[in-house]
Design a protein around this motif. Structure first.
Motif, short mmCIF file in Angstrom:
data_model
loop_
_atom_site.label_atom_id
_atom_site.label_comp_id
_atom_site.label_asym_id
_atom_site.label_seq_id
_atom_site.Cartn_x
_atom_site.Cartn_y
_atom_site.Cartn_z
N SER A 244 -50.93 -50.30 3.63
CA SER A 244 -51.15 -49.40 2.36
C SER A 244 -51.04 -49.82 1.14
O SER A 244 -51.81 -49.43 0.25
CB SER A 244 -49.90 -48.08 2.65
OG SER A 244 -48.75 -48.91 2.44
N TYR B 287 -55.56 -45.01 -0.32
CA TYR B 287 -54.64 -44.62 0.94
C TYR B 287 -54.32 -43.14 0.94
O TYR B 287 -54.46 -42.54 1.91
CB TYR B 287 -53.44 -45.41 0.74
CG TYR B 287 -52.36 -45.02 1.85
CD1 TYR B 287 -52.57 -45.52 2.95
CD2 TYR B 287 -51.30 -44.15 1.71
CE1 TYR B 287 -51.74 -45.25 4.44
CE2 TYR B 287 -50.30 -43.86 2.75
CZ TYR B 287 -50.68 -44.52 4.00
OH TYR B 287 -49.91 -44.22 5.10
N THR C 100 -52.11 -44.90 9.82
CA THR C 100 -52.14 -46.00 8.71
C THR C 100 -53.23 -47.16 8.99
O THR C 100 -54.04 -47.55 8.12
CB THR C 100 -50.87 -46.67 8.25
OG1 THR C 100 -50.13 -45.57 7.85
CG2 THR C 100 -50.97 -47.73 7.54
N ALA D 194 -46.30 -45.39 4.85
CA ALA D 194 -47.17 -45.86 5.83
C ALA D 194 -46.50 -46.06 7.19
O ALA D 194 -47.38 -46.03 8.37
CB ALA D 194 -47.48 -47.13 5.39
#
Length: 545
Positions: free
Chosen positions: A343, A351, A285, A393
């Protein structure tokens, strides 16, 4: 009958007579003129079938991992048995069969009968020493694994029909098995003898180092015992090439006696067991967020300790609310709210574009039989909800295999490139050798982003994970502690993990440790991280790092 009908009848009779003469002529030719030749062929011609030997499997240093042996089959021709009573008594204890059953076979009218299925070489030798008339002992090919349970899931097994099940035995079945050849040949001494040659099975040389594998399995067993974990797995990979140096999973089984193992144990946890990875996902992430340009290592956000997305409230694992926080602290303290902030700021389209670049939701295509795809519902899917943008995330509501996780994260120590993971280094077919050339699977992030996250991962370990550190080496990595969902409800047990690489400035090995349901401590920092360090301390010496 008129004249036309008579003419037709005459033509039919003439045609039948002609056909009869042709048939008689051919019979005379076959039986009288060519009779001796056909008789000679019947005696001297034989269908010859050449069966290939299955190829062997070696580790990277030439240690044998899988080879060929044989069991034996005991058969009998009842009419040839001259001492049925005595033979039945002697064989009963050796073959572990009732005497009356053996005697019944001996007294039957069958010209040939199977007396016993697969028996060991030792039993076959005992039967051979008895030397009773009418008995026949035939070898039955069987796979042999001299290292026992070592590397069980990666090797797989071979069933009694010669087919590989799981692992490289299954994936490389056509290469290992070779190809039989058959031909009808004349065996008369007056003719030149022809050869019938099968295509022998190819030998495989793995990327696995037997000693590294042994040490890895030992460290995994010690960790499971020390922390009371139910099961677990460890992967050791070279992030620069994708070569897998060790792949350990417990529980294991003996491939030589695969038929005695529970079916669930034959399942390969490395490539088939899907799990929620937890906070190790924050590495990915963070990399995606920095590479997108929406954040830099110097960026900050305000962490109020809770973030609601799609009706789900994300909180930090320690229930903290640290306020203004920078990116390195986010990673070091493993803040869920921070990961969700990254995110959600990126938005679902961007994302998940990055998540797909990292390979989630599809197999790595590693060369073993059977690989799960993982589970990552995408926006627009009936299984995706808005809250997943936050939870994914930090590694929840997403399922990966251990191999997927280490493969995705390997972009960070390898300048933004993910290499194709592989297990077979060479295939030997006679004099021909096919050598695997490392290849790039994807480039999800830039080299600059990879270096930035690498530096942050070094700081994270130095600040917060003393149990993962090794004197004299700089370690980069990330802990993970994932809640386990059963029937849609998260329970108290966890999956504890640590992913790390060293030396951080020029990584030679990358290790992923995953422990399922540890009972002494739920946290990856207190279970998986020290397991990583215990293993890495030995590998740096063994591999001269």
């Amino acid at each position: 009958m008129n004249n036309s009908q008579k003419r037709r009848l005459a033509l039919v009779i003439a045609a039948m007579a002609l056909v009869t003469l042709i048939i008689l002529g051919r019979l005379v030719e076959f039986q009288i003129i060519q009779g001796p030749e056909w008789a000679d062929r019947a005696i001297n011609e034989l269908l010859v079938v050449a069966k290939p030997s299955r190829g062997a499997i070696y580790d990277r240093n030439g240690a044998i991992l899988a080879a060929n042996t044989a069991d034996y089959q005991i058969s009998v021709s009842p009419p040839l048995v001259t001492e049925p009573e005595e033979a039945a008594t002697a064989l009963a204890s050796v073959l572990d069969m009732p005497r009356y059953e053996i005697l019944s076979i001996f007294n039957s009218d069958q010209p040939f009968s199977l007396l016993s299925g697969r028996v060991s070489p030792e039993v076959a030798d005992l039967v051979r020493e008895m030397d009773y008339d009418g008995l026949q002992i035939d070898p039955l090919p069987r796979r042999f694994y001299p290292q026992g349970e070592l590397l069980c899931h990666t090797l797989g097994y071979v069933d009694f029909n010669g087919y590989g099940g799981g692992g490289v035995e299954g994936y490389y079945q056509l290469d290992l098995a070779g190809e039989a050849a058959s031909k009808t040949i004349n065996i008369s001494p007056l003719n030149e003898q022809e050869s019938v040659i099968a295509r022998e099975g190819a030998d495989l040389v793995l990327t696995i180092d037997r000693t590294v594998q042994y040490i890895t399995e030992e460290k995994l067993r010690q960790a499971l015992q020390e922390y009371g974990a139910q099961s677990g797995s460890i992967i050791v990979m070279n992030p620069k090439t994708g070569a897998i140096l060790a792949a350990a999973a417990y529980p294991c089984y003996d491939p030589f006696e695969f038929y005695e193992a529970d079916e669930t144990v034959l399942f390969n946890p490395i490539t088939q067991q899907q799990h929620e990875p937890g906070s190790v996902m924050k590495l990915v992430t963070m990399a995606a967020a920095l590479d997108s340009g929406l954040f830099t290592p110097q960026s900050t956000y305000y962490d109020a300790g809770v973030l609601e997305v799609g009706g789900h409230k994300t909180v930090n694992w320690d229930r903290s609310a640290p306020g203004t926080t920078d990116m390195t602290t986010l990673l070091a303290r493993s803040l869920n709210v921070g990961a969700a902030t990254l995110s959600t700021t990126m938005g679902p389209d961007l994302y998940y574009e990055y998540m797909q670049k990292f390979g989630f939701g599809r197999p790595t295509n590693v060369d073993v039989m059977g690989e799960a795809t993982g589970q990552m519902p995408l926006p627009g899917s009936e299984y995706w909800t808005e809250s997943m943008l936050a939870t994914n995330a930090y590694g929840q509501s997403i399922a990966v295999t251990p191999l997927q996780m280490i493969t995705a994260a390997s972009a960070i120590p390898n300048n933004g490139e993910i290499m194709q993971p592989y297990l077979v280094q060479e295939i030997h077919r006679g004099d021909d050798v096919i050598v695997h050339e490392p290849s790039v699977l994807s480039r999800p992030i830039s080299p600059e982003t990879a270096q930035e996250v690498n530096t942050m991962a070094v700081t994270a370990v130095a600040r917060e994970v003393p149990n993962a550190q090794i004197p004299g080496y700089t370690i980069a990595g990330k802990t993970g502690t994932a809640e386990i969902a059963e029937n849609g409800v998260y329970i108290d047990d966890t999956i504890a993990s640590f992913i790390g690489w060293l030396p951080a400035d020029d990584p030679e090995i990358m290790i992923y440790v995953k422990l399922d349901k540890p009972q002494t401590q739920p946290w990856g920092s207190l279970t998986a991280a020290p397991t990583f360090a215990n293993l890495a301390k030995e590998l740096v010496v063994l591999l001269d790092i």
